[in-house]
Scaffold this motif. Structure first.
Motif, PDB file in Angstrom:
ATOM      1  N   MET A  67       1.107  -1.366   0.122  1.00 34.67           N
ATOM      2  CA  MET A  67      -0.009   0.227   0.036  1.00 34.67           C
ATOM      3  C   MET A  67       1.005   1.206   0.234  1.00 34.67           C
ATOM      4  O   MET A  67       0.064   1.884   0.491  1.00 34.67           O
ATOM      5  N   SER A  68       2.005   1.346  -0.127  1.00 31.84           N
ATOM      6  CA  SER A  68       2.955   1.993  -0.091  1.00 31.84           C
ATOM      7  C   SER A  68       2.676   3.012  -1.619  1.00 31.84           C
ATOM      8  O   SER A  68       3.171   2.294  -2.826  1.00 31.84           O
ATOM      9  N   THR A  69       2.514   4.479  -1.589  1.00 32.30           N
ATOM     10  CA  THR A  69       2.649   5.257  -2.882  1.00 32.30           C
ATOM     11  C   THR A  69       4.333   5.558  -3.045  1.00 32.30           C
ATOM     12  O   THR A  69       4.164   5.987  -4.311  1.00 32.30           O
ATOM     13  N   TYR A  70       4.952   5.204  -1.839  1.00 29.46           N
ATOM     14  CA  TYR A  70       6.076   6.160  -2.317  1.00 29.46           C
ATOM     15  C   TYR A  70       6.860   4.833  -2.614  1.00 29.46           C
ATOM     16  O   TYR A  70       8.473   4.645  -3.366  1.00 29.46           O
ATOM     17  N   ILE A  71       6.509   3.405  -3.488  1.00 31.16           N
ATOM     18  CA  ILE A  71       7.276   2.402  -3.643  1.00 31.16           C
ATOM     19  C   ILE A  71       6.771   1.989  -5.550  1.00 31.16           C
ATOM     20  O   ILE A  71       5.271   1.534  -5.156  1.00 31.16           O
ATOM     21  N   ASP A  72       7.223   2.391  -6.113  1.00 32.10           N
ATOM     22  CA  ASP A  72       6.755   1.675  -6.963  1.00 32.10           C
ATOM     23  C   ASP A  72       6.452   0.422  -8.363  1.00 32.10           C
ATOM     24  O   ASP A  72       5.558   0.523  -8.465  1.00 32.10           O
ATOM     25  N   THR A  73       6.388  -0.351  -6.856  1.00 25.79           N
ATOM     26  CA  THR A  73       6.585  -1.795  -7.732  1.00 25.79           C
ATOM     27  C   THR A  73       5.016  -2.404  -6.520  1.00 25.79           C
ATOM     28  O   THR A  73       4.414  -3.558  -6.498  1.00 25.79           O
ATOM     29  N   SER A  74       4.495  -1.740  -5.838  1.00 26.00           N
ATOM     30  CA  SER A  74       4.160  -1.668  -4.575  1.00 26.00           C
ATOM     31  C   SER A  74       2.354  -2.754  -5.259  1.00 26.00           C
ATOM     32  O   SER A  74       2.305  -1.331  -6.360  1.00 26.00           O
ATOM     33  N   ILE A  75       1.353  -3.509  -4.635  1.00 28.54           N
ATOM     34  CA  ILE A  75       0.338  -3.153  -5.566  1.00 28.54           C
ATOM     35  C   ILE A  75      -0.422  -1.714  -5.934  1.00 28.54           C
ATOM     36  O   ILE A  75      -0.905  -1.860  -6.809  1.00 28.54           O
ATOM     37  N   ILE A  76      -0.576  -1.235  -4.686  1.00 29.03           N
ATOM     38  CA  ILE A  76      -1.002   0.469  -5.467  1.00 29.03           C
ATOM     39  C   ILE A  76      -0.788   0.942  -6.239  1.00 29.03           C
ATOM     40  O   ILE A  76      -1.566   2.260  -6.893  1.00 29.03           O
ATOM     41  N   ASN A  80      -2.442   2.483  -9.483  1.00 27.74           N
ATOM     42  CA  ASN A  80      -2.524   4.104  -9.783  1.00 27.74           C
ATOM     43  C   ASN A  80      -1.845   4.138 -11.085  1.00 27.74           C
ATOM     44  O   ASN A  80      -2.897   5.039 -11.899  1.00 27.74           O
ATOM     45  N   LYS A  81      -1.199   3.613 -11.588  1.00 24.46           N
ATOM     46  CA  LYS A  81      -0.195   3.810 -12.345  1.00 24.46           C
ATOM     47  C   LYS A  81      -0.578   3.166 -13.687  1.00 24.46           C
ATOM     48  O   LYS A  81      -0.930   4.002 -15.225  1.00 24.46           O
ATOM     49  N   SER A  82      -1.459   2.233 -13.561  1.00 21.39           N
ATOM     50  CA  SER A  82      -2.207   2.090 -14.776  1.00 21.39           C
ATOM     51  C   SER A  82      -3.331   3.057 -15.385  1.00 21.39           C
ATOM     52  O   SER A  82      -3.801   3.951 -14.849  1.00 21.39           O
ATOM     53  N   LYS A  83      -3.410   2.770 -16.737  1.00 20.15           N
ATOM     54  CA  LYS A  83      -4.590   3.793 -17.353  1.00 20.15           C
ATOM     55  C   LYS A  83      -5.484   2.089 -17.836  1.00 20.15           C
ATOM     56  O   LYS A  83      -7.340   2.988 -18.744  1.00 20.15           O
ATOM     57  N   ASP A  84      -5.637   1.593 -18.029  1.00 21.42           N
ATOM     58  CA  ASP A  84      -6.908   0.520 -17.769  1.00 21.42           C
ATOM     59  C   ASP A  84      -7.838  -0.045 -18.080  1.00 21.42           C
ATOM     60  O   ASP A  84      -7.614  -0.248 -16.555  1.00 21.42           O
ATOM     61  N   THR A  85      -8.859   0.618 -18.204  1.00 18.42           N
ATOM     62  CA  THR A  85     -10.570   0.903 -17.557  1.00 18.42           C
ATOM     63  C   THR A  85     -10.876  -0.594 -17.949  1.00 18.42           C
ATOM     64  O   THR A  85     -12.023  -0.350 -17.016  1.00 18.42           O
ATOM     65  N   THR A  86      -9.923  -1.609 -18.021  1.00 13.27           N
ATOM     66  CA  THR A  86     -11.238  -2.570 -18.647  1.00 13.27           C
ATOM     67  C   THR A  86      -9.753  -4.156 -17.457  1.00 13.27           C
ATOM     68  O   THR A  86     -11.067  -4.835 -17.636  1.00 13.27           O
ATOM     69  N   HIS A  87      -8.924  -3.697 -17.780  1.00 14.37           N
ATOM     70  CA  HIS A  87      -8.522  -4.576 -16.579  1.00 14.37           C
ATOM     71  C   HIS A  87      -8.798  -4.669 -15.047  1.00 14.37           C
ATOM     72  O   HIS A  87      -8.452  -3.521 -14.211  1.00 14.37           O
TER      73      HIS A  87
END
Length: 350
Positions: A67-76, A80-87
């Motif tokens: 859940m850390s937004t400061y870790i690029d590889t975190s689940i959150i 957040n970085k995904s722009k896919d509205t189908t996945h």
């Protein structure tokens, strides 16, 4: 990790030093850093003292990886970085617990608590982006554009056949931020870890959020000192507003005066209103919430700061598992206090 983590609401832990007699249990204290803040943990155990710091740090790393937004590889961060509205994004159990609690508090608070404020948090400079220096408090156009992708109704979710929570964006720019609930959840995870190791008497604090079980080494209920709020941003008087006996429960406090920015000569606090998009200004100076777990106390403390003292009090009173102490500015500018009925029984000094 978020708008509340970088400058935690200061809270003091009051406990007596353990006695020196060899036939008495030992009180172990460990300290460290996590989630952009500090932690302080005390626990009592018989026999030879054992440090569980390595295990505690390990479980906290797992939570941060979720859940850390400061870790690029975190689940959150991946979500957040995904722009896919189908996945559909699968998440782990930590994420699931916090997300579902966030949904519940979002509903109960009529949207005052909203985990989709990440873009607003960054815009106002309380997140991982530092853009606030060029902001204007009158720039309603930019804020209104961000509000178009703010709101929990912009995320679909359900449990798949394996009973795993999966999420899908309705808008490509909607982003999550669990900063107003994650520290509390971290406290709960560490508490569960200590219980799994047979520890029955402990106090866990992360960035001002606290949970206790049992008693301290002197066989007394854990006492927590809550800082007296001020009307001045950055004031460091460090006086106590109250001392609370916290018995097998959790506590979270929130206030604006320690985490703030100055924009064009005007100081703004970190509490952001998810509905207006702007820093919230009302007469509530601070709130201390007691609940059955720290995650819930953390979330409701945030919601309260958005609502203001009157609506916050109504919200707390409507939930039988919550108690609260609210400090606010009266109509004449004097600092006043209100609290729930059972809260008064927990305060030993005010």
């Amino acid at each position: 990790m978020n708008n509340r983590i970088l400058f935690p609401f200061l809270l003091f832990i009051l406990s007596l030093n353990s006695c020196s007699q060899q036939d008495r249990p030992s009180q172990i204290e460990i300290n460290g850093r996590t989630m952009g803040t500090t932690y302080d943990i005390k626990y009592v155990m018989p026999g030879q003292p054992v440090s569980y710091q390595e295990g505690i740090d390990s479980v906290l790393r797992v939570v941060n990886q979720s859940m850390s937004t400061y870790i690029d590889t975190s689940i959150i961060s991946i979500f957040n970085k995904s722009k896919d509205t189908t996945h559909w994004h699968a998440v782990d159990l930590h994420f699931q617990i916090v997300f579902m609690e966030s949904v519940d508090v979002y509903v109960q608070s009529s949207g005052a608590f909203d985990p989709t404020v990440m873009n607003l948090v960054n815009y106002w400079g309380f997140g991982f982006e530092d853009a606030y220096k060029n902001l204007s408090l009158k720039d309603t156009i930019s804020v209104d554009s961000i509000l178009k992708f703010t709101g929990l109704d912009l995320i679909d979710y359900h449990f798949n056949p394996n009973q795993e929570l999966v999420l899908r964006k309705k808008h490509p720019n909607v982003s999550l931020d669990f900063g107003a609930i994650a520290k509390g959840y971290g406290v709960d995870v560490v508490s569960d870890y200590l219980v799994s190791r047979g520890i029955q008497n402990f106090m866990v604090e992360i960035g001002g959020e606290v949970r206790t079980m049992g008693k301290n080494v002197n066989d007394r209920v854990w006492r927590i000192g809550v800082e007296k709020p001020t009307t001045e941003f950055g004031n460091d008087d460090n006086e106590f507003q109250s001392i609370i006996e916290l018995n097998n429960s959790a506590l979270a406090s929130s206030g604006n005066y320690r985490n703030y920015h100055e924009i064009n000569g005007e100081k703004i606090g970190h509490t952001l209103n998810p509905k207006t998009g702007f820093p919230e200004t009302n007469r509530l100076l601070s709130i201390t919430v007691i609940a059955d777990n720290a995650m819930r106390a953390d979330a409701y403390a945030t919601a309260a700061m958005v609502l203001g003292h009157e609506k916050a009090f109504e919200l707390i009173e409507s939930n039988p598992i919550l108690e609260a102490l609210l400090v606010y500015l009266g109509e004449n500018g004097e600092i006043e206090v209100m609290m729930t009925e059972k809260m008064s029984d927990l305060i030993i000094e005010i």
